[in-house]
Design an enzyme around this catalytic site. Structure first.
Site, short mmCIF file in Angstrom:
data_model
loop_
_atom_site.label_atom_id
_atom_site.label_comp_id
_atom_site.label_asym_id
_atom_site.label_seq_id
_atom_site.Cartn_x
_atom_site.Cartn_y
_atom_site.Cartn_z
N GLU A 71 -9.41 0.62 7.09
CA GLU A 71 -8.34 0.93 8.05
C GLU A 71 -7.07 1.36 7.35
OE1 GLU A 71 -4.88 0.08 10.73
OE2 GLU A 71 -5.34 -0.72 8.74
N ASP A 89 -10.19 -4.76 4.92
CA ASP A 89 -9.50 -4.23 3.76
C ASP A 89 -8.00 -4.55 3.79
OD1 ASP A 89 -9.80 -2.30 6.02
OD2 ASP A 89 -8.33 -1.16 4.87
#
Length: 552
Positions: free
Chosen positions: A215, A148
């Site tokens: 994250e 991400d």
């Protein structure tokens, strides 16, 4: 002539004085200035068999251009996440399907890697690839990155010199959201693996690639480590490597590489004020927004205590700087090198790092007031005001000590306006009963303590730090010397917080030419030098070889 009693006493006193003097001399000797931990280059015994591949990675124009295209494809496959994303993937499969597209990109880009590994999807989009080794008695090596990225604000799009999702390449740098944090790490890991496979490398030690998908919002959906612990057990991994750390920075004239061997703790804390409200035409002297404003002033005025102890890896970073710097004043050098046993020297060292270098965040807890909201209408007094503060907790402190400090800071304001006070750190604790004037609530949204220290003595560290030396002193810049590899503290936080049970050898490090802040990660015009990416591939290629030939 016999000695008198007086003369005997005198001899005893003199003797005691000599003994005490020798003791203090020995004590001072034993408390000599600390020294920078020495590391030396390490390369695998099979290095000569892989020199041609490493040269291709670092110098081949064909390899470079192919690598650029892989990075560009990863940037163009958007994987932004937001703080208010659905917590459960099951709540919105369509929203999270962008990670299916990203995984399909990886599959089509790295067919060799997929042919040698088995893929376990954890919580739908967590990717755990297992490259099985031939010796099951050896603990696996875990290599990490995250899929991400942070979003791009539409309000800043006109400030980007390159479209944030184009992956533009100008012959030197690759630009785009997530390229520095940390799609280059993920792509580079798989490129290194494919080069090893092409070189007919077959591991003795199992290698695990673990890629989370949230994250950048704290990782609440990341279950990869839990899955690995169920499969392999606690303390089952040789080491874990993830993003982070500072590579190739000049600190006070010293060329440094500072991988993170610990991380500060983390806390998101809300302060909520609830007051009666009413009509704005008859206001009190201070509305709840005004009261919150006073709290903000006090919170930002407060200075967290500074620490310079061996509990913090930054202690060794600055010992190394002091030992090798051609720029640092000799008096400061002496203070840093004596800080382990001299209180005054320790104070000078702490203040130098904080004030003179502006790096106080490595020696103290920090707070950042990031979000505030309150009020619903111009002619209605605000009844609810909420502030969100992010705290990064020093190695010497805990979640509880920080919450206690915040309570101490705001309590005079609470008392001044006759408010109640409640903390929810360990269940609901009513510190002051609610009053007609209102109530103040401290709510810990999420928190975890500072990370355990990674050992920096022994073969694990020698191989890891030695590989950095070898790549940057022998491969990238042949015959160069003077690089200092020292342990450091991660001021940010990574997905490694979920892996503490699996090993105490956790390294937060990304090879490259620039620290992330210089590459504008999370910012406008995020980029990486393409040379950095090639260094990353070479580092992981070498590190895997070296770890594979060592025994536990």
């Amino acid at each position: 002539m016999p000695y008198s009693g007086t003369r005997i006493v005198s001899f005893i006193v003199v003797g005691l004085f000599i003994v005490v003097s020798l003791f203090w001399s020995f004590s001072e000797e034993s408390q000599a200035a600390v020294e920078c931990p020495a590391t030396k280059p390490h390369r695998p015994s099979t290095y000569h068999l892989h020199k041609a591949t490493l040269s291709k990675i670092l110098h081949s124009e064909e390899f470079r251009n192919a690598s650029v295209m892989k990075l560009q494809a990863a940037i163009r496959t958007r994987t932004e996440v937001y703080d208010d994303d659905p917590l459960l993937v099951e709540d919105d499969f369509t929203y999270w399907s962008k990670f299916e597209k990203f995984e399909q990109l990886l599959k089509s880009t790295f067919p060799l890697f997929y042919s040698k590994t088995t893929l376990q999807k954890v919580n739908y989009h967590g990717l755990v690839y297992i490259w099985e080794g031939s010796n099951s008695s050896l603990k696996p090596l875990v290599l990490m990155a995250h899929q991400d990225t942070v979003p791009v604000s539409n309000l800043t799009l006109n400030q980007w010199e390159h479209d944030p999702f184009s992956g533009d390449y100008d012959g030197e740098n690759v630009y785009g959201r997530g390229v520095a944090d940390c799609k280059e790490q993920l792509i580079g890991l798989l490129e290194a693996a494919e080069e090893l496979i092409s070189s007919e490398f077959s591991p003795r030690r199992t290698i695990i690639y673990s890629f989370g998908f949230d994250e950048e919002v704290g990782g609440p959906r990341n279950k990869n480590a839990e899955w690995l612990e169920r499969k392999y057990g606690k303390d089952s991994m040789y080491a874990v490597l993830d993003e982070g750390g500072v590579n190739l920075d000049i600190i006070q004239g010293v060329k440094m590489s500072v991988p993170g061997t610990a991380e500060k703790g983390y806390m998101d804390l809300k302060i909520i004020l609830e007051t009666p409200g009413g009509h704005s035409s008859i206001p009190p002297r201070h509305t709840s927004i005004g009261i919150m404003g006073e709290m903000i002033v006090e919170l930002e005025k407060y200075e967290f205590p500074k620490y310079f102890t061996k509990n913090n890896p930054a202690f060794w970073e600055y010992v190394c700087v002091a030992e090798h710097s051609p720029e640092m004043a000799s008096s400061v050098k002496k203070s840093i090198l004596s800080a382990g046993h001299n209180q005054k020297a320790n104070e000078i060292a702490r203040n130098y790092i904080d004030v003179d270098l502006g790096k106080g965040f490595v020696v103290k807890s920090t707070r950042a007031i990031d979000i505030i909201s309150g009020g619903v209408k111009a002619n209605a007094l605000p009844e609810y005001v909420e502030l969100t503060m992010n705290v990064r907790i020093a190695m010497e402190e805990t979640v509880a000590t920080v919450v206690d400090r915040v309570i101490d800071i705001i309590k005079p304001v609470v008392d001044k306006y006759h408010l109640g006070l409640v903390s929810d750190l360990n269940g609901r604790q009513e510190l002051k009963p609610s009053t007609p004037a209102g109530n103040c609530l401290l709510k810990v949204v999420q928190a975890f303590p500072p990370a355990p220290l990674t050992p920096t003595l022994g073969s694990h560290w020698d191989i890891f730090a030695g590989t950095i030396h070898h790549v940057y002193e022998d491969l990238v810049a042949p015959d160069s010397t003077g690089l200092i590899v020292a342990p450091g503290i991660g001021s940010g936080n990574t997905d490694t917080k979920y892996y503490w049970n699996l090993t105490n050898h956790i390294y937060r490090y990304k090879p490259g030419l620039l620290p992330g802040v210089y590459s504008k990660e999370h910012g406008i015009n995020e980029f990486i030098p393409m040379d950095s990416h090639l260094h990353l591939i070479a580092f992981y290629y070498e590190y895997i070889l070296s770890v594979d030939e060592t025994d536990d």
